[in-house]
Enzyme design. Structure first.
Site, PDB file in Angstrom:
ATOM      1  NE  ARG A 103      -3.872   0.681   1.980  1.00 39.37           N
ATOM      2  CZ  ARG A 103      -5.102   1.049   2.323  1.00 39.37           C
ATOM      3  NH1 ARG A 103      -5.182   1.762   3.447  1.00 39.37           N
ATOM      4  NH2 ARG A 103      -6.035   0.423   1.843  1.00 39.37           N
ATOM      5  CG  HIS A 130      -8.271  -0.113  -2.907  1.00 38.72           C
ATOM      6  ND1 HIS A 130      -7.749  -0.884  -2.322  1.00 38.72           N
ATOM      7  CD2 HIS A 130      -9.119   0.554  -1.953  1.00 38.72           C
ATOM      8  CE1 HIS A 130      -7.685  -1.260  -1.166  1.00 38.72           C
ATOM      9  NE2 HIS A 130      -8.519  -0.281  -0.754  1.00 38.72           N
ATOM     10  CD  GLN A 133     -13.029  -1.590  -0.621  1.00 40.27           C
ATOM     11  OE1 GLN A 133     -12.155  -1.236   0.296  1.00 40.27           O
ATOM     12  NE2 GLN A 133     -14.257  -2.082  -0.624  1.00 40.27           N
ATOM     13  CG  ASP A 222     -13.341   6.523  -1.486  1.00 37.72           C
ATOM     14  OD1 ASP A 222     -13.229   6.484  -0.257  1.00 37.72           O
ATOM     15  OD2 ASP A 222     -12.412   6.402  -2.187  1.00 37.72           O
ATOM     16  CB  CYS A 262     -13.964   1.503  -0.243  1.00 38.25           C
ATOM     17  SG  CYS A 262     -13.497   3.185  -0.057  1.00 38.25           S
ATOM     18  NE  ARG A 290     -10.477  -4.936   0.741  1.00 37.94           N
ATOM     19  CZ  ARG A 290      -9.468  -4.082   1.011  1.00 37.94           C
ATOM     20  NH1 ARG A 290     -10.040  -2.976   1.344  1.00 37.94           N
ATOM     21  NH2 ARG A 290      -8.376  -4.233   0.847  1.00 37.94           N
TER      22      ARG A 290
HETATM   23  N1  NVA Z   1      -9.777   6.815  -1.665  1.00 41.64           N
HETATM   24  C1  NVA Z   1      -9.362   6.427  -0.414  1.00 41.64           C
HETATM   25  C2  NVA Z   1      -9.771   5.021  -0.352  1.00 41.64           C
HETATM   26  C3  NVA Z   1      -9.294   4.512   0.980  1.00 41.64           C
HETATM   27  C4  NVA Z   1      -9.570   2.973   1.401  1.00 41.64           C
HETATM   28  C5  NVA Z   1      -8.045   6.762  -0.202  1.00 41.64           C
HETATM   29  O1  NVA Z   1      -7.294   6.509  -1.019  1.00 41.64           O
HETATM   30  O2  NVA Z   1      -7.562   7.304   0.785  1.00 41.64           O
HETATM   31  N1   CP Z   2     -11.183   0.127   2.218  1.00 42.09           N
HETATM   32  C1   CP Z   2     -10.024   0.077   2.835  1.00 42.09           C
HETATM   33  O1   CP Z   2      -8.998  -0.156   2.116  1.00 42.09           O
HETATM   34  O2   CP Z   2      -9.854   0.344   4.188  1.00 42.09           O
HETATM   35  P1   CP Z   2      -8.559   0.609   4.855  1.00 42.09           P
HETATM   36  O3   CP Z   2      -7.604   1.814   4.438  1.00 42.09           O
HETATM   37  O4   CP Z   2      -8.916   0.565   6.350  1.00 42.09           O
HETATM   38  O5   CP Z   2      -7.304  -0.476   4.645  1.00 42.09           O
END
Ligand code: NVA
Ligand code: CP
Length: 304
Positions: A103, A130, A133, A222, A262, A290
């Site tokens: 990540r 993602h 997800q 989101d 998400c 997930r």
């Molecule tokens: N779009 C959000 C998703 C979090 C799971 C982010 O990148 O922070």
């Molecule tokens: N939806 C998701 O990826 O959540 P986290 O940021 O908690 O991993």
């Protein structure tokens, strides 16, 4: 040869459907009981350069349930945070572990990790994609009885990483996707063009959330400010006003429409408390899924 999962387009439509059904099988057959352990003795190195609750815990628990082990590696405690080149990290982790989950911010960083690594690299979110997800989202839609080739999805809000992965999924499977977002916050033009070349989805970007929501089977949103965009928060709060899933927008959607997010959610911004806690919300099943779909991903991608 090793295979990476960096974006939805790394899969074929058939593979997406098969991951969804094997995620459902893991859930139905085993739930929280002890499943078979196809990854006994295997390790997954998890590199996190952004915060996470769901991704971290579901990958870690998923590896344990499959008989393997996952290591949480944060920049604060590893040499990655002190500037060790990604290609060195990738090569070293490949000597110890059987797979890497990453990540991070730039998608190019994840691609470089994948190029230098000799074990599979799975994307647990970058600024652009993602995929895990959206696989869990598709599993949730299927579990609610939707036809993944024919459903209609309305994404309302920021055309970010999650939206980009929805665009790829729509083209791969052929369903209808409407993205409603303010000017300047559309899903990536490059990703849209790449997906169109393989795709047969009906994908359109609109300005009006009500038009997008009309007849939708799934209403999706989101956060307005993703991780790494915190300095833009004020500007974004103003830009996204009106791009919220609330009771009125839900009324504009199809009668049986379900709501997905998400998570983490900012109640009162992109979604109201009433909707996320309401009877049409599939949000917590989606979060649970997930785990199940990632067990399917790990079983498919980690050699055993
Ligand atoms: N779009 C959000 C998703 C979090 C799971 C982010 O990148 O922070
Ligand atoms: N939806 C998701 O990826 O959540 P986290 O940021 O908690 O991993």
């Amino acid at each position: 040869m090793k295979r990476d999962l960096l974006r939805v387009l790394d899969l074929s439509g058939r593979e997406v459907l098969s991951l969804v059904s094997s995620g459902r099988a893991w859930k139905r057959r085993w739930g929280k009981r002890n499943p078979p352990r196809p990854l006994a003795g295997k390790s997954l190195a998890m590199v996190f350069q952004k915060a996470s609750t769901r991704t971290r815990v579901s990958f870690e628990v998923g590896m344990t349930r499959l008989g393997g082990h996952a290591l949480f590696l944060s920049p604060a405690d590893t040499q990655i945070g002190r500037g060790e080149p990604v290609r060195d990290t990738a090569r070293v982790l490949s000597r110890y572990a059987d797979g890497i989950m990453i990540r991070t911010f730039s998608h190019a960083f994840a691609e470089e990790m994948a190029r230098a690594s000799s074990v599979p690299v799975i994307n647990g979110l970058t600024d652009d994609h993602h995929p895990c997800q959206v696989l869990a989202d598709l599993m949730t839609a299927r579990e609610r009885g939707l036809d993944l080739r024919r459903m209609r999805v309305a994404f309302v809000g920021d055309g970010n990483n999650v939206a980009n992965s929805w665009v790829e999924a729509a083209h791969l499977l052929g369903f209808t996707l409407r993205v409603a977002c303010p000017k300047g916050y559309e899903p990536s033009g490059r990703i849209r063009r790449e997906a169109e070349t393989i795709g047969r989805g009906d994908v359109r970007v609109l300005r009006d959330p009500v038009e997008a929501a009309k007849g939708a089977d799934v209403l999706y949103t989101d956060v307005w400010t993703s991780m790494g965009q915190e300095t833009e928060r004020r500007k974004r709060l103003a830009a996204f006003r009106g791009y919220r899933i609330d009771a009125d927008l839900l009324r504009a959607a199809g009668k049986g429409a379900i709501v997905m997010h998400c998570l983490p959610a900012h109640r009162g911004e992109e979604i109201t408390d009433e909707v996320i806690e309401g009877p049409r919300s599939a949000v917590f099943d989606e979060a649970e899924n997930r785990l199940h779909v990632q067990m399917a991903i790990l079983e498919k991608f980690i050699p055993h």
